[in-house]
Write a protein that holds these residues in place. Structure first.
Motif, PDB file in Angstrom:
ATOM      1  N   THR A 156       0.794  -1.235   0.000  1.00  0.00           N
ATOM      2  CA  THR A 156       0.000   0.000   0.000  1.00  0.00           C
ATOM      3  C   THR A 156       0.824   1.281   0.000  1.00  0.00           C
ATOM      4  O   THR A 156       0.253   2.372  -0.108  1.00  0.00           O
ATOM      5  N   ASP A 157       2.145   1.159   0.164  1.00  0.00           N
ATOM      6  CA  ASP A 157       3.040   2.329   0.311  1.00  0.00           C
ATOM      7  C   ASP A 157       2.796   3.078   1.617  1.00  0.00           C
ATOM      8  O   ASP A 157       3.322   4.175   1.814  1.00  0.00           O
ATOM      9  N   LYS A 158       2.017   2.498   2.513  1.00  0.00           N
ATOM     10  CA  LYS A 158       1.750   3.127   3.802  1.00  0.00           C
ATOM     11  C   LYS A 158       2.731   2.597   4.841  1.00  0.00           C
ATOM     12  O   LYS A 158       2.921   1.393   4.969  1.00  0.00           O
ATOM     13  N   VAL A 159       3.357   3.514   5.575  1.00  0.00           N
ATOM     14  CA  VAL A 159       4.303   3.119   6.628  1.00  0.00           C
ATOM     15  C   VAL A 159       3.576   3.160   7.970  1.00  0.00           C
ATOM     16  O   VAL A 159       3.030   4.194   8.359  1.00  0.00           O
ATOM     17  N   LEU A 160       3.551   2.030   8.650  1.00  0.00           N
ATOM     18  CA  LEU A 160       2.897   1.956   9.959  1.00  0.00           C
ATOM     19  C   LEU A 160       3.886   2.368  11.053  1.00  0.00           C
ATOM     20  O   LEU A 160       4.972   1.794  11.162  1.00  0.00           O
ATOM     21  N   GLU A 161       3.497   3.338  11.837  1.00  0.00           N
ATOM     22  CA  GLU A 161       4.355   3.820  12.913  1.00  0.00           C
ATOM     23  C   GLU A 161       4.381   2.790  14.055  1.00  0.00           C
ATOM     24  O   GLU A 161       3.445   2.003  14.218  1.00  0.00           O
ATOM     25  N   PRO A 162       5.443   2.801  14.870  1.00  0.00           N
ATOM     26  CA  PRO A 162       5.559   1.830  15.967  1.00  0.00           C
ATOM     27  C   PRO A 162       4.361   1.821  16.905  1.00  0.00           C
ATOM     28  O   PRO A 162       3.945   0.756  17.372  1.00  0.00           O
ATOM     29  N   GLU A 163       3.769   2.987  17.169  1.00  0.00           N
ATOM     30  CA  GLU A 163       2.636   3.018  18.094  1.00  0.00           C
ATOM     31  C   GLU A 163       1.402   2.324  17.505  1.00  0.00           C
ATOM     32  O   GLU A 163       0.500   1.921  18.230  1.00  0.00           O
ATOM     33  N   ILE A 164       1.353   2.175  16.174  1.00  0.00           N
ATOM     34  CA  ILE A 164       0.277   1.417  15.530  1.00  0.00           C
ATOM     35  C   ILE A 164       0.586  -0.080  15.557  1.00  0.00           C
ATOM     36  O   ILE A 164      -0.285  -0.915  15.831  1.00  0.00           O
ATOM     37  N   LEU A 165       1.839  -0.420  15.295  1.00  0.00           N
ATOM     38  CA  LEU A 165       2.235  -1.829  15.192  1.00  0.00           C
ATOM     39  C   LEU A 165       2.280  -2.541  16.545  1.00  0.00           C
ATOM     40  O   LEU A 165       1.820  -3.678  16.669  1.00  0.00           O
TER      41      LEU A 165
END
Length: 207
Positions: free
Chosen positions: A133-142
């Motif tokens: 998706t080209d979306k980078v998930l931030e650590p607080e999301i992961l």
């Protein structure tokens, strides 16, 4: 022993679902229209069970109706259901027009999450989301995501999701997911490179 339910509605389908997963269903058979009608009236769960080529799987996923998308004039329904918890069929019943049975809801074994295993799964999931998706998930999301929460957003085949349902260890599910996510990233990368080559010269070259 986990919680038992003596008369649990069952919906055999050509798919496996996991907790947290959203599944759209088109309800058109009379027996399942009756089943979903009772589920909606009493705010009950029902179970999706994978009807595989080699027979009905023993473990399934309980579902709740998240949204009624459309009610058709002839009684058909389009609904969105959400996975809640895994169960095992103890005994099938034939008391209703629709399938049902005695089920046991399955508990995980008592274990502490392994930090390295969790980090590896989160990293692999983040790589897959970015690749797709080209979306980078931030650590607080992961970091808060469980194995089921990650798996619920990926369109694996039923074999992979059934494998997750059959495991009673979160660490084992995370290890399986890490392998699945990494394999999916490799497939996406290959497809992307193949498409780029096809655009460049009209042919896909292997090797």
């Amino acid at each position: 022993m986990g919680e038992h339910r003596s008369d649990f509605p069952l919906f055999p389908l050509g798919l496996a679902a996991v907790p947290h997963e959203l599944v759209p269903l088109h309800i058109f058979e009379d027996r399942y229209k009756e089943m979903i009608g009772e589920v909606l009236e009493d705010a009950l769960e029902f179970g999706i069970v994978w009807a595989a080529e080699d027979g009905l799987k023993a473990n399934g996923c309980a579902m709740e109706v998240a949204e009624i998308l459309e009610r058709h004039d002839d009684g058909r329904l389009d609904i969105l259901v959400r996975g809640t918890r895994p169960f095992r069929i103890v005994e099938e019943h034939f008391d209703h027009i629709y399938p049902s049975g005695e089920v046991e809801f399955l508990d995980d074994k008592d274990e502490s999450p392994d930090a390295g295993t969790l980090d590896a799964a989160h990293e692999a999931y983040g790589d897959l989301v970015e690749e797709a998706t080209d979306k980078v998930l931030e650590p607080e999301i992961l970091e808060p995501l469980s194995a089921y929460e990650m798996a619920a957003t990926v369109d694996f085949g039923p074999d992979a999701k059934q494998g997750l349902l059959d495991l009673r260890s979160e660490n084992a599910r995370l290890r399986l997911l890490t392998r699945l996510f990494r394999a999916a990233v490799k497939r996406l990368d290959f497809i992307e490179r193949a498409q780029a080559r096809a655009r460049s010269n009209g042919k896909v070259r292997f090797g």
